[in-house]
Design an enzyme around this catalytic site. Sequence first.
Site, PDB file in Angstrom:
ATOM      1  N   ARG A  94      -9.384  -8.541  -5.526  1.00 20.74           N
ATOM      2  CA  ARG A  94     -10.780  -8.199  -5.785  1.00 20.74           C
ATOM      3  C   ARG A  94     -11.699  -8.224  -4.560  1.00 20.74           C
ATOM      4  NH1 ARG A  94     -13.804 -10.619 -10.707  1.00 20.74           N
ATOM      5  NH2 ARG A  94     -13.455 -12.601  -9.632  1.00 20.74           N
ATOM      6  N   ASP A  95     -11.184  -8.499  -3.385  1.00 22.15           N
ATOM      7  CA  ASP A  95     -12.057  -8.487  -2.216  1.00 22.15           C
ATOM      8  C   ASP A  95     -11.311  -8.013  -0.973  1.00 22.15           C
ATOM      9  OD1 ASP A  95     -14.502  -8.795  -0.969  1.00 22.15           O
ATOM     10  OD2 ASP A  95     -14.160 -10.895  -0.437  1.00 22.15           O
ATOM     11  N   LEU A  96     -10.563  -6.934  -1.125  1.00 25.70           N
ATOM     12  CA  LEU A  96      -9.856  -6.363   0.011  1.00 25.70           C
ATOM     13  C   LEU A  96     -10.839  -5.589   0.879  1.00 25.70           C
ATOM     14  CD1 LEU A  96      -6.585  -5.174  -1.734  1.00 25.70           C
ATOM     15  CD2 LEU A  96      -6.821  -7.061  -0.112  1.00 25.70           C
TER      16      LEU A  96
END
Length: 546
Positions: A134-136
């Site tokens: 969820r935070d690439l």
Amino acid sequence: MAVVKKVGQYQLTAEIKRTEYGATYRGWDAAQQRLVLLKTFKPHGEAQIVEACAARFVQEAEAYSRIAHPNVVKLWDYGYDSGVCYLALEFIEGRDLRRVLQQFGALPVEIAVAIIYEALHGLAEIHRQNIIHRDLKPENILLGLDGQVKLCDFDLATQEDETAAHTGLTGSPGYVAPEAILGEKLTSVADIFSLAVVFYEMLTGARPFHAGSPSGEMSAIVRLAHLPLHKVLHDAPMRLEELLDLMLAKRPQNRLASATEAQLWLENHFEVGTPESRAEFLRTYLEAPATYRATGLVARKPAMAPMSKTARSRRWVYAVGFAGILFLGGAWFYWQAQRRTDPANVHSTQQPSSMQTMADSLAFSHNPKPAPSTEVIKSPLNIAAEAAVIPATVAESTKVETPSSTSFSRTLWIRSNPWAYLFLNGDSLGMTPLAVAVRTSTSPQQLAFKNPQFPQVEAALQLDTQTADTLTFSLWERVAQLELQITPWAEVYVNDERRTLVEGEKNILLLPGKYRLRFVHTQLGEKTETVSLRAGEVRYLAVNMF
């Protein structure tokens, strides 16, 4: 938060980053004689905020502890000391991708492909553990000076059965997937979208959705098409642009279904090399980016620009004109032949003249019957891969009749259980199930099935008049399943090749044959076993390291 000099057994040597609730340090583990990255968290403030932050910290620790992969930062230790929660992580000597992009802009295409391929490898393992990152973004992709690529920061990670509505809209503007912005149920393909944005940014130096503010960029992600790669990178390989289009699809069901599929796409269309060669390319680039010269990691295939309507019309004019010239030339040749024939014999029943015989001979020599061929006629089957699909009516029209009975054409429907990418004599056909029109001889053809969870399975295709129109291959029947129960745990080596396993019972899929198994525990020592496995066999093996 007060400055501290030591957390747990770790001596803090330098502060890297500080936030409201914690800080990140470079530390030294004297017991193991290694550098570590210390992420610390000291809860304070309102009880609700403290509880939420503490839950996020625990969530990150659990995510790290479940993943053991060379493309994901390792977790060495975590704990609580004097009111401070901490994670002790693998320290990577290098820099994050954001710093590289800020300093040097767009990367050479082969370097970008090497980085994204390794990142996809790590992401595949994250998803295998049922975790969505969820935070690439470039800040969370670390590039080691030794050429290693590592994914990090799981503080926003969640289980795949969570939804954005339950956890709030999280992620970094510009990289978050459309379904996350809309509050829809999240799946692992949300990470595919985010990583595609990173890939696009590596290739062009800018993100694919442009706006004047973070909210405007998120609106563009939901509503607008991304700027095509070839508009920014004019010599971009066509297949690379197709991959990005698939990864950046607005609707999750239209995207590539997994990180592994994206890896296979790259493998099928480009020379991605080995892990060692990719690391060497990246290491060479990071040593001196300004003087780096492209070394051909990617087999570039220039994309052909779409033909305009005017160009297509001009092409038809040329074709018709050329056909007219051929017709007039043929008519003139025939007229010359007739002039040289004796007028008195024009209507006689004598044998053809030598000129006519030569014309017939020339006509035959220019229209020979094709020799038997092993050509596979292919066209795209689906958005994920090239497949050889030709309707039966088209396949019938392409058949070539020859006097020999050893050549014929067939359209086959090939299935496999489970799915696999299919290769015929080394040529990629696409993902099963698929239809393929084959013009071949009766000599055996070599099929290869590739599924990331299986070893490569090969089968001989003996095509004759008795071959069924639908062929089904079970990969399960062609491999052996080795079920391991290891107490308490151990590193597993198969013929001296490390297999990544977690504690508990695991299955290893192997081709039939004899294998040497080695089990290694850091405190309990080493044990070895030798097994001979048959196709379709399920073998249970219990290993007690005590």
